[in-house]
Design a protein around this motif. Structure first.
Motif, short mmCIF file in Angstrom:
data_model
loop_
_atom_site.label_atom_id
_atom_site.label_comp_id
_atom_site.label_asym_id
_atom_site.label_seq_id
_atom_site.Cartn_x
_atom_site.Cartn_y
_atom_site.Cartn_z
N GLY A 313 0.81 -1.22 0.00
CA GLY A 313 0.00 0.00 0.00
C GLY A 313 0.84 1.26 0.00
N PHE A 314 0.19 2.35 0.41
CA PHE A 314 0.85 3.66 0.43
C PHE A 314 0.14 4.49 1.49
N ASP A 315 0.87 5.10 2.38
CA ASP A 315 0.44 5.98 3.48
C ASP A 315 1.05 5.54 4.80
N ASP A 316 1.14 4.21 5.01
CA ASP A 316 1.63 3.66 6.28
C ASP A 316 0.73 4.09 7.43
N LEU A 317 -0.55 3.76 7.31
CA LEU A 317 -1.50 4.04 8.38
C LEU A 317 -1.19 3.17 9.59
N PRO A 318 -1.59 3.59 10.80
CA PRO A 318 -1.30 2.79 12.00
C PRO A 318 -1.78 1.34 11.90
N GLN A 319 -2.94 1.11 11.28
CA GLN A 319 -3.46 -0.26 11.19
C GLN A 319 -2.65 -1.13 10.24
N SER A 320 -1.82 -0.52 9.41
CA SER A 320 -1.00 -1.30 8.47
C SER A 320 0.09 -2.09 9.19
N ALA A 321 0.54 -1.58 10.33
CA ALA A 321 1.59 -2.25 11.09
C ALA A 321 1.05 -3.35 11.98
N THR A 322 -0.29 -3.47 12.07
CA THR A 322 -0.88 -4.49 12.94
C THR A 322 -1.75 -5.48 12.16
N SER A 323 -1.82 -5.32 10.85
CA SER A 323 -2.62 -6.24 10.04
C SER A 323 -1.93 -7.60 9.98
N SER A 324 -2.65 -8.57 9.45
CA SER A 324 -2.07 -9.92 9.33
C SER A 324 -2.24 -10.40 7.88
N PRO A 325 -1.11 -10.52 7.17
CA PRO A 325 0.25 -10.14 7.56
C PRO A 325 0.39 -8.62 7.63
N ARG A 326 1.45 -8.18 8.24
CA ARG A 326 1.69 -6.75 8.33
C ARG A 326 1.95 -6.20 6.92
N LEU A 327 1.39 -5.02 6.67
CA LEU A 327 1.37 -4.47 5.31
C LEU A 327 2.63 -3.67 5.00
N THR A 328 3.30 -4.05 3.92
CA THR A 328 4.37 -3.22 3.37
C THR A 328 3.74 -1.97 2.77
N SER A 329 4.32 -0.81 3.07
CA SER A 329 3.71 0.43 2.63
C SER A 329 4.79 1.50 2.46
N VAL A 330 4.36 2.67 2.06
CA VAL A 330 5.24 3.85 2.01
C VAL A 330 4.79 4.79 3.12
N HIS A 331 5.72 5.13 4.00
CA HIS A 331 5.39 6.06 5.08
C HIS A 331 5.32 7.47 4.50
N GLN A 332 4.10 7.96 4.39
CA GLN A 332 3.88 9.32 3.92
C GLN A 332 3.83 10.26 5.13
N PRO A 333 4.59 11.35 5.16
CA PRO A 333 4.65 12.21 6.35
C PRO A 333 3.39 13.07 6.48
N LEU A 334 2.27 12.43 6.77
CA LEU A 334 0.99 13.13 6.77
C LEU A 334 0.87 14.13 7.92
N THR A 335 1.29 13.73 9.12
CA THR A 335 1.24 14.66 10.25
C THR A 335 2.13 15.86 9.98
N GLU A 336 3.32 15.62 9.46
CA GLU A 336 4.24 16.70 9.13
C GLU A 336 3.69 17.58 8.01
#
Length: 379
Positions: A313-336
């Motif tokens: 995916g793309f965004d690296d939302l918090p739920q992506s790190a806890t999914s099964s399997p954990r989702l490979t993503s792009v950490h987009q600096p959304l808060t920043e």
């Protein structure tokens, strides 16, 4: 009886005059708040308004006088009436964020909002939240509401429509006509007069695609959405990586999921891929919500991730790190991104010499299990 009839006629006449006056006032006010007549621009002559509305000059003049009192218009003897939107000191500290967020969806915009709120508070400003719900008419009404509240500046997230450039431009024009400063967020502005803050979407998607190729994937599909600038950049990064590695991209591997709720995006497309004679080995999703839906559908259909198909995916939302399997993503600096957009907006409001700027913040690859990160397929 005659006296009673006269009193009733007077009462109805007074009520009718009040109704006509309110019609005139609302009409003129809407012209101002919608940006039809912008800040420092001249209102059409009173006689023209009377002719267009079939109202008396006394009624129109009273409506204009009230709007002068409210701080939307100003009269100059011998010159006419002009739009002059005046703000109180507290209104000058009022900012807004106009998003296009779907109901009950925890996604990228929640992080964007958090960063904007924290930055506004730190700088001594109040931030109002408005939502277009990704509807053009609602977006315009929200822009008019913010103008009526005399917001000093607004962060605008582009609408995801068939013509996003045109619809977002209309919203921005409405805000700017009311003498607001505007910063476009999560999209790169094509107008040099409009500041913007976005991510390096093209570069990040190129790296994500290249990672899949490096670990051995060759048949790679892409699930996209409506063509905002950010979407176009991600598509370009994907296509460039495929081209640089001499890999084919069959048309059936490139699907658009637009037009449905985010809770459904990616589900039907998995069914399409599974029905293919030669399904993809890996699927790149425009954002994490699509990818999470796709992984859930794979489980329902008995397709293992990443053994049978890799999904990223793309965004690296918090739920992506806890999914099964954990989702490979792009950490987009959304808060920043939200925080930086507020900083630029405040600078535009407080520094007369500040110039519009377009900033693109770097992203970072977050490699997890869903891509088959230890995989090396034969060439």
């Amino acid at each position: 009886m005659k006296r009673k009839r006269m009193l009733l006629q007077t009462k109805f006449k007074s009520r009718d005059e009040a109704t006509r006056y309110q019609i005139a006032k609302n009409l003129i006010k809407r012209k101002v708040l919608s940006g039809e007549v912008g800040h420092n621009q001249q209102l059409q002559p009173e006689m023209d308004i009377c002719r267009d509305t079939n109202l008396s000059r006394t009624t129109v003049r009273k409506a204009i006088a009230d709007l002068v009192e409210e701080g939307l218009l100003v009269r100059y003897r011998g010159r006419g009436t002009f739009v002059n939107i005046r703000r109180t000191p507290s209104q000058k500290k009022l900012l807004a964020l106009l998003v296009c967020q779907h109901t009950n969806v925890n996604g990228a915009y929640d992080l964007l909002i958090r960063g904007a709120q924290e930055s506004a508070g730190r700088l001594g400003y109040q931030l109002l939240l408005a939502n277009s719900y990704n509807e053009i008419d609602t977006g315009m009404e929200q822009a008019m509401r913010l103008n009526e509240l005399r917001v000093a500046g607004t962060l605008v997230v582009p609408l995801q429509s068939a013509s996003p450039d045109q619809t977002t431009a209309s919203v921005i024009r409405t805000l700017r006509q009311a003498d607001q400063q505007v910063v476009l967020v999560d999209d790169l502005s094509s107008d040099p007069a409009i500041s913007s803050v976005s991510s390096q979407n093209r570069e990040a998607m190129y790296e994500l695609t290249k990672h899949l190729i490096d670990i051995g994937h060759r048949r790679i599909a892409f699930l996209t959405s409506v063509q905002t600038e950010a979407v176009v950049e991600r598509e370009e990064g994907f296509r460039q990586a495929m081209q640089d590695h001499n890999l084919p991209l069959p048309p059936e591997y490139f699907l658009e999921v637009a037009g449905r709720s985010p809770s459904r995006q990616g589900i039907q497309e998995i069914d399409v891929f599974m029905a293919m004679r030669e399904p993809p080995e890996a699927i790149i999703c425009l954002h994490d919500l699509i990818a999470l839906n796709a992984m859930a559908r794979c489980r329902e259909r008995g397709w293992r991730v990443p053994e049978d198909v890799a999904i990223v995916g793309f965004d690296d939302l918090p739920q992506s790190a806890t999914s099964s399997p954990r989702l490979t993503s792009v950490h987009q600096p959304l808060t920043e991104t939200g925080a930086r957009a507020v900083e630029i907006l405040v600078q535009l409001l407080t520094d007369e010499d500040a110039q519009p700027r377009q900033e693109r913040l770097p992203c970072q690859l977050a490699v997890r299990e869903s891509c088959g990160r230890g995989l090396v397929r034969p060439s």
